[in-house]
Design a protein around this motif. Structure first.
Motif, PDB file in Angstrom:
ATOM      1  N   ALA A 131       6.177  30.988  36.396  1.00 37.84           N
ATOM      2  CA  ALA A 131       7.025  32.260  37.429  1.00 37.84           C
ATOM      3  C   ALA A 131       6.389  33.522  38.233  1.00 37.84           C
ATOM      4  O   ALA A 131       6.171  33.698  38.987  1.00 37.84           O
ATOM      5  CB  ALA A 131       7.792  33.474  36.177  1.00 37.84           C
TER       6      ALA A 131
ATOM      7  N   LEU B 242      -6.386  31.054  41.194  1.00 36.95           N
ATOM      8  CA  LEU B 242      -5.651  32.579  40.596  1.00 36.95           C
ATOM      9  C   LEU B 242      -5.324  31.543  39.581  1.00 36.95           C
ATOM     10  O   LEU B 242      -5.688  32.093  38.537  1.00 36.95           O
ATOM     11  CB  LEU B 242      -3.848  32.148  40.922  1.00 36.95           C
ATOM     12  CG  LEU B 242      -2.592  33.029  40.552  1.00 36.95           C
ATOM     13  CD1 LEU B 242      -2.948  34.499  40.941  1.00 36.95           C
ATOM     14  CD2 LEU B 242      -1.421  32.508  41.195  1.00 36.95           C
TER      15      LEU B 242
ATOM     16  N   ARG C 263       5.260  31.510  41.688  1.00 38.50           N
ATOM     17  CA  ARG C 263       6.274  31.259  42.339  1.00 38.50           C
ATOM     18  C   ARG C 263       6.465  31.901  43.644  1.00 38.50           C
ATOM     19  O   ARG C 263       6.425  33.062  43.263  1.00 38.50           O
ATOM     20  CB  ARG C 263       7.733  31.336  42.054  1.00 38.50           C
ATOM     21  CG  ARG C 263       8.928  30.298  42.244  1.00 38.50           C
ATOM     22  CD  ARG C 263       9.997  30.293  41.353  1.00 38.50           C
ATOM     23  NE  ARG C 263       9.965  29.409  39.761  1.00 38.50           N
ATOM     24  CZ  ARG C 263      10.212  29.650  38.948  1.00 38.50           C
ATOM     25  NH1 ARG C 263      10.903  31.180  39.035  1.00 38.50           N
ATOM     26  NH2 ARG C 263      10.150  28.946  38.139  1.00 38.50           N
ATOM     27  N   GLY C 264       6.060  31.614  44.526  1.00 38.51           N
ATOM     28  CA  GLY C 264       5.973  32.687  45.716  1.00 38.51           C
ATOM     29  C   GLY C 264       5.004  32.991  46.197  1.00 38.51           C
ATOM     30  O   GLY C 264       4.813  33.190  47.060  1.00 38.51           O
ATOM     31  N   ARG C 265       3.843  32.088  45.648  1.00 39.31           N
ATOM     32  CA  ARG C 265       2.908  32.362  46.041  1.00 39.31           C
ATOM     33  C   ARG C 265       2.157  31.730  47.874  1.00 39.31           C
ATOM     34  O   ARG C 265       2.419  29.784  47.072  1.00 39.31           O
ATOM     35  CB  ARG C 265       1.205  32.558  45.277  1.00 39.31           C
ATOM     36  CG  ARG C 265       1.952  34.120  44.048  1.00 39.31           C
ATOM     37  CD  ARG C 265       2.613  35.380  44.787  1.00 39.31           C
ATOM     38  NE  ARG C 265       1.243  35.738  45.596  1.00 39.31           N
ATOM     39  CZ  ARG C 265       1.106  36.643  46.111  1.00 39.31           C
ATOM     40  NH1 ARG C 265       2.817  37.204  46.186  1.00 39.31           N
ATOM     41  NH2 ARG C 265       0.508  37.314  47.378  1.00 39.31           N
TER      42      ARG C 265
END
Ligand code: SF4
Ligand code: SF4
Lengths: 237, 495
Positions: B44, B57, B47-49
């Protein structure tokens, strides 16, 4: 040099001369007095959005933003005090707590004006509870991305796009915590027809909110030396 | 009445391991579970990165072997960019990986395992640490520290201080290697190789003291999963993913990283965040396999570097028929891999191509999915990402070495606890034994811990400062009722 009446005031007990169309920030800088700033950028109109540059003015109860306050004859300004420092730290903490700042994986890590400011003001942790908002990254533009998690709503992008590039792709929508920068009529950036892909917004953004695509953490360095040159040349015309 | 004994690392609770021993009515160990709570919400979080953030990361999130995550992640990102990275970038990434292998194995062997191996499993716990080793055998501690530092410095010299996250990037690396730096590293190599060889000889000399441990420390047949190199050589950076069965026969060799899921299935346990992969066609029991140094050397026919090849030949003699099955020999394999890595570092630094200045391919997001597989010091590491049309991460699957080894670790703990927990130990959890504090021997705690340590799992507790996991045994009845707890200190007093 434009005219205007000459005013005398004191900043941190130093007598300073100023023209009435100047701001306290400009006068302080001319006199080598440092006031921290964030949303301010030479070459763009000051808007007093971030309030980091607050100073105390004798006779006025609340601190005033130096970037938009005009000098007045006999004014006594103090740029530094434990109280001002505390308030600046609080403002910065609020900014950080409102977004998501994970510096270690951020494209501008090590070259970030916000990070630099936090260092200067001694904000090394948050005393306020962070909000951890869920904000989406707009990577629809072929060359640039906008990560709203790192946006501090300084409006430099809005101003440079409208004042310098003349495109006015960016603006701010919403109020309070819901405020956000948008492109055109809140379309994905890649679909914003007014955008000329000049990249000025990316370069003036003080944080990692606007960045070149393909950059790994720490690789993005902003360059805004073009700005004073551009404005100077336009003034000449 | 069945009872559960849980062993908790007490000083570091968050995100670490706990062992539960399940006891039957006769107080014999009937089952054993290692609970791991890692990677919670990681998917989660990503997600979106933007995909470019993923190497840093993942490396920041799993701080134990950041270099391996950087590499697996960058490889997955290379696939997302759909680029072939420059040859120098690949060589430099390999170099970095060998540096990581040396430093991580040195930490595992010298700092964590050598006290048990060189001072004995039942030695005074106060002495059974690196300081104890330093007092008894100063040269061993010196070698360990030097090897670890060499590996760490190699990483720093390539990637910058504190593993600057932006050196390994999607598409290659961000900076070429200077010849000057290469020469500095080369100059240090001979001494490192001597240190590693001496300690291999030392380990070979003490092996016979550990016959009981060798026999019961996860000594069972299993599959062995590793990347396959050309000519039967061990491979750490790139190659087909290959699984051997317990006799050393190939079960599959998969050249396309993205197809790992065809062969490996993941069992999700309700009480652990660590998924347990197994060989799909055989199921979790039969399809259990091991990864890491032992698996890699079992899968290799030759190292391709002279000193490591000599050592590998001796290693082979540990088992007359096929793979070396005792997890105790992970330690042995680790020392051979240190030697091999040092020889490979020398080879790479001698190559002209390593210093080429073209090290990065740039591209946008060009493929919807990418998988990167590399060998971390602890074993095969898989990163698998999906991205949306904008290049933002929409799905992540990671299988870490400790996950691959999860089923084997459980089986190893079960085997060791059956062998080393005797009836005297069990009497203490008899239902009548309410008041008396349980008297589990410290040596037993240490053996269970040592089983886990063979695998060098990436649990923070497994790399605890002085080489001792802070352990406590919790005794509970099946109903969950608390009977008592033993910490290492209390156990030591009983010995
Ligand atoms: S924008 Fe600046 S403060 Fe925010 S995460 Fe990036 S480096 Fe940190
Ligand atoms: S995107 Fe950058 S420049 Fe624009 S308002 Fe946000 S922080 Fe300021």
């Amino acid at each position: 040099m434009s005219g205007g009446r000459v005013i005398t005031l004191t900043i941190d007990d130093r007598d300073c001369g100023a023209r009435e169309e100047q701001t306290i920030l400009e006068v302080a800088r001319e006199n080598g007095i440092f006031i921290p700033t964030l949303c301010h950028l030479g070459g763009l109109h000051p808007v007093g959005a971030c309030r980091i540059c607050i100073v105390d003015v004798e006779g006025i109860a609340r601190p005033q933003p130096a970037c938009v306050t005009r000098p007045v004859e006999g004014m006594r300004v103090a740029t530094d005090s434990p109280g001002l420092r505390r308030q600046r730290r609080l403002i910065l903490e609020l900014m950080l707590a409102e977004g998501n700042h994970v510096c270690s994986v951020c494209v501008v890590n090590g070259h970030c004006e916000l990070q630099e400011l936090a260092l200067q003001l001694g904000v090394d942790h948050l005393e306020l509870p962070a909000l951890y908002p869920r904000r989406e990254v707009d990577a629809s533009h072929p060359r640039f991305s906008l990560d709203r998690n790192r946006c501090v709503l300084c409006t430099r992008c809005v101003r440079v796009c409208s004042e310098i590039e003349g495109a006015h792709t960016w603006d701010v929508m919403g109020r309070g915590l819901a405020s956000t920068v948008i492109s055109d009529l809140n379309q994905p950036w890649g679909e914003a027809e007014s955008c000329t892909t000049c990249g000025k917004c990316v370069q003036v953004c003080p944080t990692g909110a606007l960045f070149d695509k393909g950059k790994a953490p720490g690789e993005m360095r902003k360059r805004h030396s073009f700005l004073p040159l551009l404005t100077a040349m336009r003034e000449e015309e | 009445m069945a009872t559960t004994i849980s062993i908790d690392p007490v000083t570091r609770i968050e995100g670490h391991a706990r062992i539960s021993l399940y006891l039957d009515e006769n107080h014999r160990v009937s089952d054993c579970r290692l609970h791991v709570t890692q990677f919670r919400g990681f998917e989660a979080f990503c997600r979106g990165r933007p995909l470019e953030e993923m190497p840093a990361l993942t490396a920041r999130t799993c701080g134990i072997c950041p270099v391996s995550h950087l590499l697996a992640s960058a490889k997955a990102c290379d696939e997302l960019l759909a680029v072939r990275i420059p040859p120098a970038a690949e060589l430099l990434r390999r170099l970095l990986n060998y540096g990581q292998l040396v430093q991580s194995h040195a930490l595992s062997f010298f700092h964590l395992a050598s006290p048990d191996l060189l001072l004995g499993m039942d030695a005074d716990p106060g002495q059974r640490n690196l300081f104890g080793v330093a007092a008894a055998m100063p040269e061993v501690a010196r070698d360990g520290i030097a090897l670890r530092r060499f590996g760490q410095q190699l990483i720093q010299r390539l990637a910058g201080k504190r593993i600057h996250p932006a050196w390994v990037v999607a598409g290659g690396v961000s900076r070429p290697l200077e010849r000057k730096t290469g020469s500095i590293i080369l100059a240090e190599l001979p001494a490192m190789l001597t240190a590693a060889r001496n300690n291999l000889a030392r380990l070979q000399g003490v092996l016979e003291n550990f016959q009981a441990e060798i026999a019961s420390f996860a000594n069972f047949p299993s599959g062995y999963l590793a990347l396959a190199g050309t000519g039967g050589r061990p491979e750490y950076y790139d190659g087909p993913l290959r699984l051997l069965d317990q006799r050393g026969q190939e079960l599959f060799s998969e050249p396309v990283a993205a197809n790992y899921g065809h062969h490996l299935a993941e069992k999700v346990e309700p009480d652990s965040y660590l998924k347990s992969p197994y060989y799909r066609p055989l199921g979790p029991e039969e399809g259990m396999y091991r990864v890491g140094p032992l698996a890699r050397l079992n899968a290799a026919t030759a190292c391709g570097t002279p000193t490591a090849d000599e050592a590998l030949a001796a290693f082979r003699e540990l088992s007359s028929n096929g793979p070396v099955a005792s997890s105790f020999h992970y330690h042995y394999a680790r020392l051979i891999e240190i030697i091999h890595a040092l020889e490979k570092i020398e080879e790479l630094l001698g190559e002209e191509a390593t210093y080429d200045c073209r090290v990065r391919a740039t591209a946008g997001a060009n493929a919807p999915e990418g998988t990167g597989i590399c060998e971390a010091p602890r074993g095969t590491l898989i990163h698998h990402y999906r991205i949306d049309e904008q290049g933002l991460i929409s799905g992540v699957n990671m299988i870490i070495a400790t996950g691959h080894n999860n089923l084997a670790m459980n089986r190893g703990l079960l085997q060791a606890s059956r062998a080393f927990i005797d009836d005297g130990d069990m009497a203490l959890v008899a239902p009548t034994d309410q008041a008396a504090p349980p008297a589990i021997r410290e040596g037993l705690l240490n053996r269970l811990e040592a089983v886990i340590r063979c695998y060098d799992p990436c649990l923070s507790c497994s790399t605890h400062a002085l080489g001792q996991m802070p352990l406590a045994v919790e005794l509970r009845r099946n109903s969950g009722e608390f009977i008592g707890r033993v910490t290492r200190e209390m156990a030591a007093n009983h010995d």
